[in-house]
Design a protein around this motif. Structure first.
Motif, PDB file in Angstrom:
ATOM      1  N   VAL A 203       0.841  -1.194   0.000  1.00 35.21           N
ATOM      2  CA  VAL A 203       0.000   0.000   0.000  1.00 35.21           C
ATOM      3  C   VAL A 203       0.880   1.249   0.000  1.00 35.21           C
ATOM      4  O   VAL A 203       1.564   1.521   0.994  1.00 35.21           O
ATOM      5  CB  VAL A 203      -0.942   0.029   1.224  1.00 35.21           C
ATOM      6  CG1 VAL A 203      -1.773   1.310   1.221  1.00 35.21           C
ATOM      7  CG2 VAL A 203      -1.844  -1.197   1.248  1.00 35.21           C
ATOM      8  N   TYR A 234      -6.801   2.263   8.100  1.00 32.57           N
ATOM      9  CA  TYR A 234      -6.995   1.995   6.669  1.00 32.57           C
ATOM     10  C   TYR A 234      -8.497   2.006   6.421  1.00 32.57           C
ATOM     11  O   TYR A 234      -9.209   1.068   6.774  1.00 32.57           O
ATOM     12  CB  TYR A 234      -6.386   0.646   6.288  1.00 32.57           C
ATOM     13  CG  TYR A 234      -4.875   0.593   6.460  1.00 32.57           C
ATOM     14  CD1 TYR A 234      -4.031   0.957   5.419  1.00 32.57           C
ATOM     15  CD2 TYR A 234      -4.303   0.193   7.667  1.00 32.57           C
ATOM     16  CE1 TYR A 234      -2.649   0.918   5.574  1.00 32.57           C
ATOM     17  CE2 TYR A 234      -2.925   0.148   7.827  1.00 32.57           C
ATOM     18  CZ  TYR A 234      -2.106   0.511   6.782  1.00 32.57           C
ATOM     19  OH  TYR A 234      -0.736   0.472   6.942  1.00 32.57           O
ATOM     20  N   VAL A 239      -6.321  -0.408  -3.629  1.00 29.21           N
ATOM     21  CA  VAL A 239      -5.073  -0.614  -4.372  1.00 29.21           C
ATOM     22  C   VAL A 239      -5.280  -1.718  -5.411  1.00 29.21           C
ATOM     23  O   VAL A 239      -6.139  -2.591  -5.247  1.00 29.21           O
ATOM     24  CB  VAL A 239      -3.909  -0.999  -3.432  1.00 29.21           C
ATOM     25  CG1 VAL A 239      -3.595   0.127  -2.460  1.00 29.21           C
ATOM     26  CG2 VAL A 239      -4.190  -2.295  -2.690  1.00 29.21           C
TER      27      VAL A 239
END
Length: 411
Positions: A203, A234, A239
Motif C-alpha cells: 500500500v 486503513y 489498491v
C-alpha cells in the motif's frame, strides 16, 4: 560449528570499526541536537545523509543481504553477525547509515523473495539504494497479535482492486516523510482454514484512506529518528490487485519469512548494545570516586562487571549458533535456536544495561548517557517480533517431543 571469521569478514570488521569510531559515535551528539531543533520532525536527522554517503563509499552498504543476492556484501548470517554487533553500539544511527535498519531489511528480503518484477522495480530498487523507507503493518490494537491468526484487517475484492479496512499499530517508520510503502497483512479469505486466511498487500503511503493517527512511544521514547511507531487507520483503501505480495492466503508464511532473519538481526545488534554498556560501566567505575576510592575497587562492582562479561559472551554464542544453523540447515530448522536467542539475549542485555545504570547512579537515568535508550530497546525487544512467552511455548513443545539420549532407570 566453526565460528572463525573469514578474512573478508575481518577486513569488513576493521573498516566498520573505524567507521563507527570516526564517524558514527561522534555524530550522535550532532544528531540529537538536530532532532531537538526540529520537534515536529519524524525521521533521520540531516547528518544521516553524510553517514550514508560515507558508508556507501567505504563498501559498508546493505551488509545484511543474504549471500544469494547481488546488491550487498554477499554475507551469510554467521558472517553478518559480528558486523551487526558493531552497529548495536549506536542503534539510533548505525543501522540506517549502512542501510541495514529494520523494518526495511525484512521488507527488502520479502520483495526480493516474493515480489514481482514490477514490484521490485518500484519498491525494492529504491530501498536498496536508500532512497526511500518502508514499513510493515501487521500488529493490531484490538487483538492479541502475538497469534498472527487473530489479525483481522479486512482485504476485500472489488473487481481488479483490493479494499483494505481496519486499524494497525506499532508500524515502525510510518511517520517518516520518505516512507513510501506499507506492507499490510489482513484477511482475504475469512472462510479458509487457519494459516490460509491472510495475505500481504503493498500500500503506497499516499493512497487515499491511509491515515496515520499517532505514534506510540517506547517507555517514553518517541523514536523520532526511526519515524515513530504509527497507529494507522486503513479506511476503504483501494489498491490494484497487482499489489499482492506473495501468494494469496499465504500471508502468515510470508510474514514468517521476514521474522526469522529479523529476530536474529535484533539479537546481533543487542550484543553490541551490551558491549557498549559494559564499556560505559567500566569507564565510570574506574573514574568515579565514592567513599575515598574508585568504584572499580569495590567487590560488588567487580562482580557486576564480571557477570556482565560472562553473560554477554554466553549470549553471543547462542546468537552465533542460531546464525550458523540458519546458514547450514535453513531458517525452518533453526527456528528453535532463533527462539532461544530471542528470549535469552534481550533479557541478558536488559540486565547488563540496568546494572550499568546502577553504577552511573542518577546520570544513568538521564539523557547524558545512552543507557536509558539502550534499556528501552532491550525491553521493547522482549515483545517485538513475538513476545518471550510465545517463543518459550514453542521451545517447550519441541522439548516435549524430544527423545532423550538416555532413558531414566526405574527401580
Amino acid at each position: 560449528m566453526d565460528f572463525e571469521y573469514s578474512p573478508k569478514v575481518r577486513e569488513l570488521q576493521s573498516r566498520l570499526t573505524a567507521f563507527m569510531q570516526e564517524r558514527v559515535l561522534p555524530a550522535e551528539k550532532i544528531a540529537a541536537e538536530q532532532l531537538a531543533s526540529k520537534p515536529n520532525w519524524w525521521g533521520a536527522p540531516p547528518i544521516m545523509a553524510d553517514l550514508k554517503a560515507s558508508a556507501k563509499r567505504q563498501g559498508l552498504w546493505n551488509l545484511f543481504l543474504p549471500a544469494h543476492t547481488e546488491a550487498g556484501a554477499g554475507l551469510a548470517n554467521l558472517e553478518y553477525a559480528p558486523l551487526a554487533e558493531l552497529t548495536g553500539w549506536s542503534p539510533a544511527l548505525a543501522p540506517e547509515a549502512l542501510n541495514c535498519n529494520a523494518p526495511d531489511t525484512g521488507n527488502m528480503e520479502l520483495l526480493d523473495r516474493f515480489g514481482t518484477e514490477e514490484q521490485k522495480q518500484q519498491w525494492l530498487r529504491p530501498l536498496l539504494d536508500g532512497e526511500i523507507r518502508s514499513c510493515f503493518s501487521m500488529t493490531e490494537p484490538d487483538v492479541a497479535s502475538s497469534d498472527a491468526n487473530n489479525v483481522r484487517l479486512e482485504i476485500a475484492e472489488d473487481d481488479d482492486h483490493w479494499i483494505l479496512t481496519g486499524r494497525k499499530w506499532w508500524t515502525t517508520a510510518a511517520l517518516r516523510d520518505d516512507n513510501r510503502v506499507a506492507m499490510v497483512m489482513g484477511v482475504t479469505d475469512p472462510d479458509a482454514s487457519v494459516g490460509s486466511r491472510h495475505s500481504i498487500v503493498l500500500v503506497p503511503m499516499d493512497t487515499t484512506g491511509v491515515a496515520v493517527q499517532r505514534s506510540t512511544s517506547v517507555l517514553g521514547f518517541d523514536d523520532r529518528h526511526e519515524g515513530g511507531h504509527g497507529e494507522i487507520v486503513y479506511d476503504g483503501v483501494r489498491v490494484p490487485k497487482a499489489n499482492l505480495l506473495g501468494p494469496r492466503g499465504r500471508g502468515f508464511a510470508v510474514a514468517q519469512a521476514r521474522l526469522g532473519p529479523g529476530r536474529i538481526h535484533h539479537c546481533m545488534r543487542l550484543i553490541g548494545m551490551a558491549e557498549r554498556a559494559i564499556a560505559l560501566m567500566t569507564t565510570r567505575a574506574r573514574t568515579r570516586i565514592a567513599f575515598g576510592r574508585p568504584l572499580a575497587d569495590e567487590g560488588v562492582v567487580q562482580a557486576t562487571v564480571a557477570d556482565a562479561r560472562i553473560a554477554v559472551d554466553a549470549a553471543r554464542l547462542i546468537v552465533l549458533r542460531a546464525a550458523w544453523r540458519m546458514d547450514t540447515e535453513g531458517a525452518k530448522a533453526a527456528r528453535h535456536d532463533v527462539a532461544a536467542a530471542k528470549v535469552l539475549v534481550p533479557q541478558t542485555v536488559k540486565t547488563i544495561v540496568d546494572n550499568a545504570i546502577q553504577i552511573f547512579g542518577g546520570a544513568g537515568l538521564s539523557q547524558d548517557t545512552p543507557l536509558a535508550m539502550l534499556y528501552s530497546q532491550a525491553r521493547f525487544l522482549q515483545i517485538a517480533d513475538g513476545p518471550d512467552q510465545v517463543h518459550r511455548r514453542s521451545l517447550a513443545r519441541a522439548e516435549f517431543d524430544t527423545t532423550p539420549a538416555l532413558r531414566e532407570v526405574r527401580g
